[in-house]
Design an enzyme around this catalytic site. Structure first.
Site, PDB file in Angstrom:
ATOM      1  N   SER A 143     -49.563  45.901  93.093  1.00 12.69           N
ATOM      2  CA  SER A 143     -48.151  45.592  93.009  1.00 12.69           C
ATOM      3  C   SER A 143     -47.640  45.208  94.406  1.00 12.69           C
ATOM      4  O   SER A 143     -48.306  44.435  95.093  1.00 12.69           O
ATOM      5  CB  SER A 143     -47.448  46.834  92.440  1.00 12.69           C
ATOM      6  OG  SER A 143     -46.213  46.544  91.913  1.00 12.69           O
ATOM      7  N   ASP A 166     -49.409  41.415  82.087  1.00  9.05           N
ATOM      8  CA  ASP A 166     -48.444  41.834  83.102  1.00  9.05           C
ATOM      9  C   ASP A 166     -47.533  40.658  83.469  1.00  9.05           C
ATOM     10  O   ASP A 166     -48.010  39.631  83.938  1.00  9.05           O
ATOM     11  CB  ASP A 166     -49.235  42.295  84.328  1.00  9.05           C
ATOM     12  CG  ASP A 166     -48.353  42.666  85.509  1.00  9.05           C
ATOM     13  OD1 ASP A 166     -47.131  42.824  85.317  1.00  9.05           O
ATOM     14  OD2 ASP A 166     -48.903  42.792  86.615  1.00  9.05           O
ATOM     15  N   HIS A 214     -50.489  45.648  84.426  1.00  9.95           N
ATOM     16  CA  HIS A 214     -50.261  45.804  85.876  1.00  9.95           C
ATOM     17  C   HIS A 214     -51.334  46.679  86.544  1.00  9.95           C
ATOM     18  O   HIS A 214     -51.502  47.832  86.182  1.00  9.95           O
ATOM     19  CB  HIS A 214     -48.872  46.409  86.065  1.00  9.95           C
ATOM     20  CG  HIS A 214     -48.234  46.090  87.384  1.00  9.95           C
ATOM     21  ND1 HIS A 214     -48.089  44.812  87.872  1.00  9.95           N
ATOM     22  CD2 HIS A 214     -47.701  46.912  88.331  1.00  9.95           C
ATOM     23  CE1 HIS A 214     -47.476  44.848  89.050  1.00  9.95           C
ATOM     24  NE2 HIS A 214     -47.235  46.110  89.358  1.00  9.95           N
TER      25      HIS A 214
END
Lengths: 509, 509
Positions: free
Chosen positions: A179, A428, A453
């Site tokens: 991320s 994602d 993710h």
């Protein structure tokens, strides 16, 4: 008022009540917590005396030798901390620990700048300058140094010092991050190739800036995740916004809506509720893992499928809004313990990521006609206004692409840079801003069509599908290649150094 | 007191009197002077209001289309400004103008941060924050932003804006720079590969930090330049320091010394004089060009040979100090117009480079037993003390290698980075901190055994030796390759983009 931009999922931070301590969550991994005296501003030489504080803060980091470190010269696996408490990311990044065991690597998770009441990026978790979160978040002047560039410099300084203290200057460092942490890992490899030999950048939307990717891509991908499970589910959600407004605008509309959705307090406008719903859909798309997981919320495997089943399988005659309510329960109340929902139980409030989004991390987000959300164009003017109101700061929407690039990334990195894995799970929605194609032989994209993710970073579990097991093996195989290349080249360099060319000879040639 | 560290030669700035204006000096080249509103601090988000100034300064840059720019999409040749007035560097970097004509490139010379009463690096020349030099140099707080990182960010922002305004985002930028400017050019290519396709870093001692090269290398190389011309000249200089001290310590010693050296004022200690002499030797080594040049001072070709001839060819019985005096006249008084020498005519005083040397640019310098200088070890403690006294600032001697690397540079860049030429002339003592070996196929070293400080960048002249002509052709050949690679890859990328892979297809694979 502008719609709230999506955020990255931060493990568990949203569960304010009854949550186990971060330290407890990582008990499976053996590590010690340390602190490093870090400079608040690496890029200027302001007089330190007389300034607020002394110009330094204590950066928290975790060091683990779980698998038995090879010792001086052995690999170091370094996780670039996110916008949250590092312990949570350590707990949720099992791959790093598991890989470290295999490669006899030292594990370091470092908190990103101001994370310290939450995590190892500065200003997050316990790495809080100015002594406390209240003080650090007090005004723009104290938040001024909460930037990605400062965080990368923190990591560079910390790693240099750490290696020196371990008498292990020759250790290859492999960066990990998911991320925002994945963005930092990729940028760190690009900006500090002398500090780290490679980076696994998982679900790192480094292209989600300016006009590099279409601003509609994020919500289009969220929508596709629902459409993929069930066209009628997608359509029900798409229709629900009008139904919600209709009910909200009717007599006692807000009260009725609040009852339908079992809210603890009556909402003041429909926007509150639609933000709450949108947020659930976006987060579900991010964490649409095939196995049960307790990342942000306790959730079943394939939670979007679950939600769509709830929406679709209500008795005939169930209203759209009642269907929606049944659906979002999968996200907000999977354990079934919630009596009523408090929309403000999840206050984004003024926190580190909001600041970052209002300074560097400007990710334009629009909603296309084809998405399941009401169409809406990104409005920079109102975005900027919100930032000035909240923080008194003007965003710099072109800065990230100027500092880190993004446009024509293949063209730029095809002949520059090496040793980066960009992982993306295509479920994602952040994959829309990710690197999805191999750029060169060693700057590669690994794609999981059924992944969400940074699923690759999650701890291995018996429920992992085969593709995930294979995918992790591919990643570790590539990392293994970086390490052998490094040790091979280093051995070569050491041999060469044994017979140096004398200066005088060079000089008179 | 610590001996003064060597500095880079800055064209003409030392000639305070009777010097032609910078603008006049570049009249051979056709350009216009522009200003760009540049952010003082790129790496934090301090509240701009209420701070001293408004957080911006006017960066000066020169734009030339001399050879006829190819127009939108055509190459841009960008010179990374040094610690001085950009116009002087523009005047002395003929290669850039000459190459631009050949490649139909737009020429841009940009001043480095605070250069503006002197040059295009911030804080130099006319690019002066806080309105005036006096204000900018007033205290550490205003100088705080005079750093290489901020200068690189300046260039990135300026180039991004410039290309946009020219509707020429696709233009390949080639960076040029000599000396400190060469360091900036190399670092810029490494840190901002998306902004520039390659860099010619001429005489850029990027390894002259920490312990990357021996701290004695600089003065050993200066000494070698003299030894190479004449062993007796070398020996006379080596013996002169004792003679100078002996005379200085005798009755009326300082007065006698001042007379021997035709000084305007009597010196207060021998150190003043030996610094003045050392400085001449070091600068002569830097500018030991084979042809007459007027870079810092008007000088004959092979000035060290000339100096040594003067020292060696005095009548028998001439004292060591008289020989030395005859010699240094070649440097300080080649035109024969000086009546007496004012050691303070050349005040280093407190200027931008002193600040940079006291913050990031800590280059440890020792004098070995084998050099022609009195042996002396680098003493960091006294270096630091001087900096605290002068600027109230503590240097960060490890910062440059942390931020930009340096250790094991071949190992790091062998598989990372591309398109950098490191030029070094081996007569130049700064070559000791330069990259002297090819690192990879496209990160290459070009060496001129008989060349001095960035001789390649100087304007072509009829006196140029063949090797210099050939060497420049090699450099331009390499740059030509970067440009064809870029245009070739871009064409390929554009063709690919014509047939994009639809998102939905990717998504369901």
């Amino acid at each position: 008022m502008a719609r709230e931009p999506p955020r990255f999922p931060v493990p568990h931070v949203r569960l304010r009540r009854g949550v186990v301590g971060a330290e407890e969550a990582v008990r499976g991994y053996d590590y010690e917590t340390r602190y490093f005296r870090q400079r608040l501003d690496h890029f200027s030489f302001l007089e330190e005396e007389g300034e607020e504080g002394d110009g330094f803060f204590q950066q928290r980091y975790l060091v683990g030798r779980g698998g038995g470190w090879a010792g001086a010269g052995g690999p170091i696996f370094f996780y670039c901390g996110n916008e949250g408490d590092i312990a949570w990311f350590a707990a949720n990044s099992g791959l790093v620990w598991e890989a470290a065991t295999r490669f006899a690597a030292l594990v370091v998770f470092a908190e990103a700048n101001l994370s310290s009441h939450l995590a190892p990026h500065r200003y997050y978790g316990e790495s809080m300058p100015f002594g406390s979160k209240d003080k650090a978040y007090n005004n723009p002047k104290s938040l001024a140094y909460l930037t990605a560039e400062q965080a990368l410099a923190d990591y560079a300084v910390l790693l240099t010092d750490l290696k020196k203290n371990l008498s292990s200057e020759g250790s290859p460092v492999v960066l990990f991050g998911g991320s925002y942490g994945g963005m930092l890992a990729a940028w760190m490899r690009l900006k500090y190739p002398h500090i780290a030999v490679g980076a696994l950048a998982s679900s790192a939307p480094i292209l989600q800036f300016e006009d590099v990717v279409p601003s509609t891509i994020f919500y289009d991908l969220v929508s596709n995740d629902f459409k993929r499970e069930s066209l009628s589910c997608f359509q029900t959600i798409k229709d629900s916004w009008k139904a919600l407004d209709a009910q909200g605008n009717g007599q006692d509309g807000l009260l009725k809506l609040s009852k339908t959705f079992h809210l603890c307090k009556t909402i003041k406008n429909t926007g509150e509720l639609s933000d709450w719903l949108s947020s659930a859909y976006s987060y579900l798309a991010m964490v649409d893992y095939p196995m049960p997981a307790d990342f942000m919320m306790p959730l079943p495997g394939n939670p979007i499928k679950e939600l769509c089943t709830k929406i679709d399988n209500q008795p005939d005659g169930t209203s759209i809004l009642e269907r929606i309510y049944a659906g979002v329960n999968v996200y907000y109340n999977y354990t079934g313990t919630v009596d009523c929902f408090d929309l403000n139980d999840d206050p984004h409030g003024m926190d580190g990521w909001d600041w970052q989004a209002c300074t560097e991390m400007v990710m334009p987000m629009s909603y296309s006609e084809d998405s399941m959300f009401p169409a809406d164009k990104f409005n920079y003017t109102s975005y900027e206004k919100d930032c000035i109101n909240s923080f008194g700061v003007e965003p710099r929407p072109q800065w990230i692409t100027t500092e880190f690039g993004g446009h024509n990334i293949s063209l730029v990195l095809e002949r520059f840079g090496s040793n980066i894995i960009f992982f993306n799970g295509l479920l994602d929605p952040w994959s829309g801003g990710g690197v999805l194609k191999n750029i060169s032989e060693s700057v590669v994209a690994i794609i999981a069509p059924l992944g969400a993710h940074h699923i690759d970073l999650r701890p291995a579990s018996k429920d992992d599908p085969d593709w995930l097991v294979r995918l992790r093996e591919s990643e570790l195989g590539i990392i293994s290649g970086w390490l052998s290349d490094y040790y091979g080249a280093r051995r070569g360099a050491l041999l060469q150094r044994a017979a140096p060319i004398p200066w005088t000879l060079l000089h008179h040639s």
